[in-house]
Design an enzyme around this catalytic site. Structure first.
Site, PDB file in Angstrom:
ATOM      1  N   THR A 140      56.541  13.147  42.158  1.00  0.00           N
ATOM      2  CA  THR A 140      57.901  12.689  41.892  1.00  0.00           C
ATOM      3  C   THR A 140      58.509  12.275  43.221  1.00  0.00           C
ATOM      4  O   THR A 140      58.060  12.705  44.276  1.00  0.00           O
ATOM      5  CB  THR A 140      58.732  13.797  41.210  1.00  0.00           C
ATOM      6  OG1 THR A 140      60.060  13.293  40.967  1.00  0.00           O
ATOM      7  CG2 THR A 140      58.838  15.049  42.051  1.00  0.00           C
ATOM      8  N   ARG A 167      60.933  -3.922  38.911  1.00  0.00           N
ATOM      9  CA  ARG A 167      60.269  -2.938  39.787  1.00  0.00           C
ATOM     10  C   ARG A 167      59.492  -1.909  38.940  1.00  0.00           C
ATOM     11  O   ARG A 167      59.987  -1.387  37.958  1.00  0.00           O
ATOM     12  CB  ARG A 167      61.322  -2.221  40.642  1.00  0.00           C
ATOM     13  CG  ARG A 167      60.760  -1.188  41.621  1.00  0.00           C
ATOM     14  CD  ARG A 167      60.816   0.223  41.084  1.00  0.00           C
ATOM     15  NE  ARG A 167      60.451   1.229  42.085  1.00  0.00           N
ATOM     16  CZ  ARG A 167      60.265   2.510  41.819  1.00  0.00           C
ATOM     17  NH1 ARG A 167      60.443   2.957  40.595  1.00  0.00           N
ATOM     18  NH2 ARG A 167      59.932   3.363  42.759  1.00  0.00           N
ATOM     19  N   SER A 210      66.871  10.430  34.475  1.00  0.00           N
ATOM     20  CA  SER A 210      65.788   9.685  35.140  1.00  0.00           C
ATOM     21  C   SER A 210      64.517   9.574  34.295  1.00  0.00           C
ATOM     22  O   SER A 210      63.477   9.172  34.809  1.00  0.00           O
ATOM     23  CB  SER A 210      65.470  10.316  36.496  1.00  0.00           C
ATOM     24  OG  SER A 210      65.277  11.685  36.349  1.00  0.00           O
TER      25      SER A 210
HETATM   26  N1  ASP Z   1      58.562   8.420  41.205  1.00  0.00           N
HETATM   27  C1  ASP Z   1      59.551   7.725  40.442  1.00  0.00           C
HETATM   28  C2  ASP Z   1      59.546   6.279  40.796  1.00  0.00           C
HETATM   29  O1  ASP Z   1      59.400   5.956  41.950  1.00  0.00           O
HETATM   30  C3  ASP Z   1      60.943   8.204  40.667  1.00  0.00           C
HETATM   31  C4  ASP Z   1      61.166   9.652  40.576  1.00  0.00           C
HETATM   32  O2  ASP Z   1      60.317  10.486  40.752  1.00  0.00           O
HETATM   33  O3  ASP Z   1      62.300   9.986  40.268  1.00  0.00           O
HETATM   34  O4  ASP Z   1      59.752   5.497  39.915  1.00  0.00           O
END
Ligand code: ASP
Length: 352
Positions: free
Chosen positions: A265, A242, A113
């Site tokens: 997060t 996005r 991620s």
């Molecule tokens: N906060 C991040 C997002 O919405 C995703 C994540 O924390 O994994 O892009």
């Protein structure tokens, strides 16, 4: 009467001082009885100290209110906090530290991620978001950046070399190339196969929720300066174009050197809609502890939105070196490098 009132005024700070002193396990029994008495007299004092109570539970106590320099990062990013602390030893700069820490998961193909190895959007493209902020209130950010392994370093260049805060998409890419960054393919075979699999099972509909391992990282150096960084490949299989909370100053991360810092997060849409990190720092400015502030920021979300399928986690630090962590659901953890120890800790959560 005067003496009694003075005692009432002095006792809370006395108890806080006790929390702030490094204690060994030997001292623990002696001092815990004092704390217990304090807790009976002033239960509200104890309420904001869930992190510390957890530490007592683990029989492994790191005091709140001490321990600088420190580095804290979302999730099990121990390698990132280690790299950040090593950098801090070299340059004594919180800014250098958070950048060095964020670069670790960015280059890790196993981290699905962040950066290289990050899950692509629903059209198979890895698009990255990142931001950074220093102790002077300077900020830099990149969004929707492709083919560059270290968006956090590009964000730092935006901060230091341009009059802007945020560059996006092709503009951010062109800027990165001009600054000497290399074009690289960031889609690993593992991520490509996961995307192929997702396409078979889902009807091209982004569902989110899982795969939230964005790194938000905050640090205080020995000069007592605070900096923060946040970097992600965002919501796996998101719509093309996005952008989440992570590159948004005040949403995914925010630092005010007078007060502290916060990072987030999880499902970024809800962090953005509540200006999460800025809110946390402002709550601390108004006297809340980091723990109280992150809890309030989560409460703002669960009060207003259907949180059944949401996970969001916040971290915060204040100028004293105290920290807070809180999430909607259980399962959020974080790495803390403080007092010479680098440890993974579990966050408390709204849903138990
Ligand atoms: N906060 C991040 C997002 O919405 C995703 C994540 O924390 O994994 O892009």
């Amino acid at each position: 009467m005067f003496a009694f009132c003075s005692l009432l005024l002095i006792l809370p700070s006395y108890i806080n001082t006790i929390f702030s002193i490094m204690i060994t396990r030997k001292d623990f029994l002696k001092k815990s009885s004092l704390i217990a008495v304090g807790g009976l007299l002033f239960p509200s004092l104890m309420k904001g100290n869930k992190v510390m109570q957890k530490e007592f539970g683990n029989n492994d106590f790191i005091p709140l209110g001490s321990g600088k320099p420190l580095v804290i990062a979302t999730w099990n990013n121990l390698k990132a906090t280690e790299a950040a602390m090593n950098k801090m030893k070299e340059t004594n700069s919180a800014l250098d530290a958070v950048e060095a820490g964020a670069r670790v998961p960015e280059a890790d193909p196993e981290d699905t991620s962040v950066g290289y190895g990050g899950m692509p959007d629903r059209d198979g493209m890895v698009t990255l978001d990142a931001c950074i902020m220093d102790e002077k209130g300077n900020a830099g950010s990149v969004t929707f950046l492709q083919n560059i392994m270290h968006p956090i370093s590009v964000a730092r260049k935006v901060m230091e070399k341009t009059p802007h805060v945020m560059l996006s998409g092709d503009g951010a890419y062109q800027f990165a190339i001009a600054q000497g960054f290399k074009k690289e393919n960031l889609l690993t075979e593992k991520a490509r196969l996961a995307w192929e699999d997702w396409k078979k099972k889902n009807n091209y509909i982004p569902i989110g929720e899982k795969n939230h391992d964005t790194i938000g990282i905050l640090a205080i150096d020995e000069k007592n300066n605070i900096s923060g960084a946040c970097t992600t490949s965002g919501w796996a299989f998101k719509m093309h174009g996005r952008v989440g909370d992570s590159p948004i100053i005040g949403a995914g991360m925010y630092v005010d050197n007078e007060v502290g810092g916060a990072c987030a997060t999880g499902v970024g849409e809800f962090v953005m809609k509540t200006c999460g990190s800025f809110l946390i720092v402002e709550l601390m400015r108004n006297g809340r502890s980091p723990q109280e502030a992150v809890e309030e920021a989560i409460h703002r979300i669960v009060k207003r939105y259907d949180y059944k399928d949401l996970q969001i986690g916040y971290l915060a630090i204040n100028k004293k070196g105290e920290h807070g962590a809180y999430s909607i659901k259980p399962g959020f953890n974080y790495a803390l490098h403080q007092n010479g120890e680098n440890r993974k800790l579990d966050s408390d959560s709204f849903v138990k």
